[in-house]
Design a protein around this motif. Structure first.
Motif, mmCIF file in Angstrom:
data_model
loop_
_atom_site.group_PDB
_atom_site.id
_atom_site.type_symbol
_atom_site.label_atom_id
_atom_site.label_comp_id
_atom_site.label_asym_id
_atom_site.label_seq_id
_atom_site.Cartn_x
_atom_site.Cartn_y
_atom_site.Cartn_z
ATOM 1 N N ALA A 89 8.368 14.640 8.137
ATOM 2 C CA ALA A 89 7.176 14.271 8.415
ATOM 3 C C ALA A 89 6.752 13.433 7.208
ATOM 4 O O ALA A 89 7.192 12.367 6.887
ATOM 5 C CB ALA A 89 6.172 15.361 9.214
ATOM 6 N N HIS A 118 15.774 14.742 12.328
ATOM 7 C CA HIS A 118 15.200 13.641 11.935
ATOM 8 C C HIS A 118 14.716 12.846 12.988
ATOM 9 O O HIS A 118 15.239 12.421 13.777
ATOM 10 C CB HIS A 118 16.249 12.738 11.294
ATOM 11 N N VAL A 119 13.271 12.900 13.014
ATOM 12 C CA VAL A 119 12.438 12.129 14.081
ATOM 13 C C VAL A 119 12.634 10.472 13.597
ATOM 14 O O VAL A 119 11.979 10.212 12.591
ATOM 15 C CB VAL A 119 11.120 12.740 14.322
ATOM 16 N N PRO A 120 12.944 9.549 14.327
ATOM 17 C CA PRO A 120 12.954 8.258 14.065
ATOM 18 C C PRO A 120 11.421 7.919 13.628
ATOM 19 O O PRO A 120 10.539 8.200 14.403
ATOM 20 C CB PRO A 120 13.464 7.421 15.147
ATOM 21 N N ALA A 121 11.370 7.007 12.641
ATOM 22 C CA ALA A 121 10.071 6.505 12.283
ATOM 23 C C ALA A 121 9.953 5.342 12.723
ATOM 24 O O ALA A 121 9.034 4.590 11.897
ATOM 25 C CB ALA A 121 9.921 6.827 10.631
ATOM 26 N N VAL A 122 10.513 4.902 13.494
ATOM 27 C CA VAL A 122 10.231 3.263 14.200
ATOM 28 C C VAL A 122 9.999 3.435 15.505
ATOM 29 O O VAL A 122 10.378 4.276 16.272
ATOM 30 C CB VAL A 122 11.421 2.376 13.659
ATOM 31 N N ARG A 126 13.180 -0.338 19.374
ATOM 32 C CA ARG A 126 14.124 -0.822 18.421
ATOM 33 C C ARG A 126 15.496 -0.129 18.766
ATOM 34 O O ARG A 126 15.711 0.808 19.314
ATOM 35 C CB ARG A 126 13.864 -0.291 16.853
ATOM 36 N N THR A 127 16.418 -1.062 18.337
ATOM 37 C CA THR A 127 17.809 -0.800 18.951
ATOM 38 C C THR A 127 18.276 0.532 18.173
ATOM 39 O O THR A 127 18.149 0.922 17.161
ATOM 40 C CB THR A 127 18.814 -2.081 18.490
ATOM 41 N N GLY A 128 18.875 1.309 19.126
ATOM 42 C CA GLY A 128 19.539 2.482 18.455
ATOM 43 C C GLY A 128 18.631 3.759 18.500
ATOM 44 O O GLY A 128 19.227 4.916 18.054
ATOM 45 N N VAL A 129 17.358 3.656 18.623
ATOM 46 C CA VAL A 129 16.483 4.861 18.154
ATOM 47 C C VAL A 129 16.584 5.922 19.050
ATOM 48 O O VAL A 129 16.784 7.083 18.960
ATOM 49 C CB VAL A 129 15.134 4.031 18.347
ATOM 50 N N TYR A 132 19.990 7.611 18.748
ATOM 51 C CA TYR A 132 20.039 8.378 17.541
ATOM 52 C C TYR A 132 19.432 9.647 17.895
ATOM 53 O O TYR A 132 19.936 10.630 17.275
ATOM 54 C CB TYR A 132 19.320 7.551 16.364
ATOM 55 N N ARG A 136 20.952 13.622 17.664
ATOM 56 C CA ARG A 136 20.238 14.766 16.882
ATOM 57 C C ARG A 136 19.774 15.926 17.717
ATOM 58 O O ARG A 136 20.162 17.004 17.375
ATOM 59 C CB ARG A 136 19.014 14.041 16.131
ATOM 60 N N THR A 288 1.157 11.155 10.794
ATOM 61 C CA THR A 288 2.245 11.657 10.396
ATOM 62 C C THR A 288 3.310 11.119 11.317
ATOM 63 O O THR A 288 4.902 11.353 10.771
ATOM 64 C CB THR A 288 2.475 13.087 10.294
ATOM 65 N N LEU A 290 5.125 7.946 12.055
ATOM 66 C CA LEU A 290 4.708 6.638 11.502
ATOM 67 C C LEU A 290 4.856 5.495 12.439
ATOM 68 O O LEU A 290 3.909 4.668 12.397
ATOM 69 C CB LEU A 290 5.799 6.138 10.556
#
Lengths: 374, 425
Positions: A89, A118-122, A126-129, A132, A136, A288, A290
């Motif tokens: 976060a 790891h939580v994607p921050a995007v 978006r590609t691959g989010v 990914y 995880r 938190t 993003l």
């Protein structure tokens, strides 16, 4: 012994395996489906009487949340916990796993297994989010299988999802009652905070018992100004009392450990990867998370509008930079639409330390009343 | 840069003069090209700027670097105050406050007239996630699109899945710029830029490697100042050339017996961002004490993989592979064990007598492991350490006397250790 620590002791005595989680949005359903009891280590200032252990590891400009969390774990809690879970976060919290490990070594304590995500921050587009995050989650499932010695069960996972869905729906129900004034706001806060420490089954029972069949109290006096409250944590009890004594009624909340934690229910699926993509990428907006920033602005604007709040009170946790970067813009946006704002900075103060915020809140209430009367 | 002054301190060397001219040229070119219609990107410092070389007319500004320059030129606190008057807390990162103060005052009081207004903001989560919140402000106020590179934190060496995730995001970034700017991307140009960056970094490593000599050929303050073009000119021939000349010139000075702290008795390592407002004062005063901060984690990490010191070479192949693999290099995106590995190596190579942990209120992500890190260095390596309070860009939050009281205590500890080690049993 504090109330939360006592609760953990009791759970431990029942033979439960406890996973201490931080920050606020851990994958509770998944942990629960493996027979673990997740407890979210957040809002622990009432449990921590001094910061001696934490102060050996964290500078005094660390936020009170992280200092209390560290103190709590390095104090008596580590002996009750079987593992820790954390996801990325803020910058402070991402440093904590190794700091806590160092602290445990220094205490001569047993080191706790640590699950990390790891939580994607995007944005989800978006590609691959999604791929990914799913990867995880799949890794985490494997780690949990190894840790618990039991295989992942889709049926059990769905059953866990169902429990947490019921819990969130009941939380929404009691929140509605609190916003109408038929459940006292302090009661609502206390009950929702318990969601983080009680087993979900016990919390559902509690919610069932506390939600009135028929409204216990008469609804709010609508002549009193309605406010929305926001912050990482709910205000301390004394400030809630001041708020009520000043004639303010809370008509909406954007508190991270209340609304933001419980405000979104993903669709059930037996695939944990799918479920947590939905959970994290569509989560109720939070400073938190993003990627949720743009949605957050609109969510707050809408909540203020829909609740007819005349003011918004930000309870700022000192050194919580995520929140502090947002306040000026959010405040400006709300004031531009005619909503008054009050910003109060808190850092675990009690007693006389709360006099100044109390005074400011009273003045804010007077201003809103004056505005309504003019 | 090394000085011929026997007492140490600052004197502008040819490399120093060249650096000034380079920086002026960089900022002038940025403003000029922006005014002529170039596509302007604002980036966080670890965003791989070599990617922009793949476009014919994309220029980039670096708010953090600009903020450091403001602090170095003595206007950091002034710009911070402007942001604070807008409601931004004085607890927020001073780079961010300087940048907000400058940007919303249209570049007034900035040594570079600020940065030209961007078409695209590119932040990342590796150095600190706060950059995302900081750039979000411009996104909201100006309506400029904001692209974030999400770089997972490395508690251990970067994982293949994280690497793949990063590479995927580079492709998204390129597609975003192509779409927004209407320009076509050419990977060959990025390959060339990566190659030039690697050449520059090789020279950089040669330059900071001169800290291993006795006396040291450089101070960490030299590396702080000289890192500036690495942030603003990455992937260019003139950067590689500048660092080659910098390393050559410094080697020549060493051969000629010219050292920044000729009477060097204490060799120190600095952990954190540079105290930009104190470079000259701190280096001069330390020099008078016979102390030289010879190296810094902030600058020895440049060009290395996380937790290492050696250069990570570009093999001339896929530039994205090289750029992605370096995304966790800059201390903040990696954990305590990795930080300790690199620091241990540098302490050994440079014969460090003591470590200064600069606890930096404006950079929590760099600072919050330092108390444990300090114990490790002290207990496991037997190296005396001290922690001083700084703020990298807001001078109002720094007390020279308090810092030097502690720094002098560190020197006394080193002396006491030496006396102990030679004392008869």
């Amino acid at each position: 012994m504090g109330e939360i620590l006592a609760t953990l002791c009791e759970l431990k005595n029942q033979g439960r395996r406890l996973v201490g989680c931080f920050p606020l949005y851990p994958p509770l359903e998944l942990l629960h489906s493996f027979g673990l009891t997740p407890v979210t280590l957040w809002g622990l200032s009432s449990e921590v009487t001094d910061l001696t252990k934490s102060d050996r590891h964290l500078q005094n400009y660390t936020c009170h949340v992280a200092r209390c969390l560290t103190e709590f774990v390095l104090g008596d809690a580590h002996a009750l916990l079987d593992a820790l879970f954390m996801y990325n976060a803020c910058d402070t919290l991402r440093n904590l796993p190794e700091i806590i490990e160092e602290g445990l070594k220094e205490e001569g304590a047993r080191l706790l297994p640590m699950f990390r995500l790891h939580v994607p921050a995007v944005a989800k587009e978006r590609t691959g989010v999604r791929a990914y995050l799913k990867d995880r989650i799949t890794s985490m499932v494997c780690d949990l299988e190894e840790f618990t010695g039991r295989p992942f069960s889709p049926e059990t996972f769905l059953a866990s999802i169902d429990l947490y869905r019921i819990q969130r729906e009941l939380c929404a129900e009691i929140e509605d009652a609190a916003c109408r004034g038929t459940v006292p706001f302090p009661t609502f806060v206390r009950i929702l905070q318990l969601a983080h420490f009680l087993p979900v089954e016990a919390h559902i029972e509690l919610l069932d018992a506390e939600i009135p069949e028929e409204d216990d109290l008469p609804p709010h006096d609508l002549r009193h100004p309605g406010v929305m409250v926001s912050g990482i944590l709910p205000p301390p009890r004394q400030l809630i009392e001041t708020m009520e004594a000043s004639g303010l009624r809370v008509v909406a909340n954007d508190i991270a450990s209340l609304k933001r934690s419980l405000g979104y229910n993903p669709a059930p699926t037996a695939d944990p990867g799918e479920y947590y993509c939905d959970f994290y990428l569509n989560h109720y907006p939070c400073s938190t998370l993003l990627a949720s920033s743009d949605r957050r602005i609109e969510t707050i604007r809408r909540a203020v509008h829909d609740s007819s709040a005349e003011g918004l009170i930000f309870f700022g946790e000192k050194f919580c930079e995520y929140e502090y970067f947002e306040f000026p813009h959010l405040g400006g946006m709300l004031r531009a639409q005619g909503t008054q704002t009050l910003f109060l900075e808190l850092t675990g103060q009690t007693g006389e330390g709360l006099d100044a915020p109390r005074n400011r809140m009273e003045a804010f209430a007077e201003m809103l009343k004056g505005q309504a009367g003019s | 840069m090394p000085t011929e002054s026997p007492g140490g301190g600052f004197r502008k060397s040819p490399s120093g003069k060249r650096l000034s001219s380079l920086m002026v040229q960089d900022y002038m070119a940025l403003h000029q090209k922006a005014s002529e219609g170039a596509f302007v990107v604002w980036i966080a410092i670890i965003v791989p700027a070599e990617i922009f070389a793949g476009f014919a007319n994309v220029v980039y500004g670096v708010p953090e670097s600009h903020a450091a320059m403001c602090a170095g030129k003595g206007v950091g606190s002034l710009q911070c105050e402007k942001a604070e008057r807008m409601g931004y807390s004085s607890d927020l990162c001073s780079y961010a406050r300087i940048d907000l103060g400058t940007a919303f005052d249209n570049g007034k009081d900035s040594p570079t007239f600020g940065l030209p207004r961007p078409h695209l903001l590119v932040s990342n989560t590796n150095n600190c996630s706060l950059l995302v919140k900081w750039f979000d402000i411009y996104h909201r106020v100006w309506g400029v699109p904001h692209f974030t590179l999400d770089i997972p934190f490395s508690y251990e060496s970067q994982k293949p899945r994280d690497f793949d995730y990063i590479v995927t995001q580079f492709a998204d970034l390129i597609a975003t710029i192509e779409e927004m700017s209407g320009q076509r991307f050419e990977i060959e140009k990025v390959r060339e830029a990566a190659s030039l960056s690697c050449d520059a970094l090789r020279e950089w490593k040669r330059f900071i490697g001169l800290a291993a000599g006795r006396p040291s050929g450089i101070t960490a303050f030299d590396s702080f100042v000289q890192m500036a073009p690495f942030l603003t000119s990455r992937g260019t021939r003139h950067l590689a050339e500048h660092y080659r000349m910098l390393a050559d010139e410094t080697e020549e000075q060493v051969k000629s017996g010219i050292f920044p702290v000729p009477a060097e008795r204490y060799r120190l390592l600095w952990d954190n961002i540079a105290p930009w407002h104190q470079l000259r004062k701190m280096s001069s005063r330390l020099s008078e004490l016979g102390a030289n901060i010879t190296c810094a984690s902030y600058t020895y990490c440049i060009g290395s993989k996380e937790g290492e010191y050696a250069l990570h070479e570009f093999d001339g192949g896929d530039p994205f592979t090289w750029l992605a693999r370096l995304q966790n290099f800059s201390v903040c995106p990696h954990g305590m064990r990795l930080r300790a590995n690199a620091m241990k190596e540098v302490i050994g190579i440079n014969g460090i007598d003591g470590v200064v942990f600069a606890s930096n209120r404006s950079c929590k992500v760099y600072s919050l492991m330092q108390m444990d890190q300090m114990r490790r260095v002290r207990d496991e390596l037997g190296i005396p350490c001290v922690m001083i309070d700084v703020d990298h860009a807001d001078e109002r939050k720094y007390s020279e006397e308090a810092a030097f009281t502690r720094l002098e205590a560190l020197l006394e500890m080193i002396d006491a250790g030496r006396a102990g080690s030679i004392a008869p049993a």
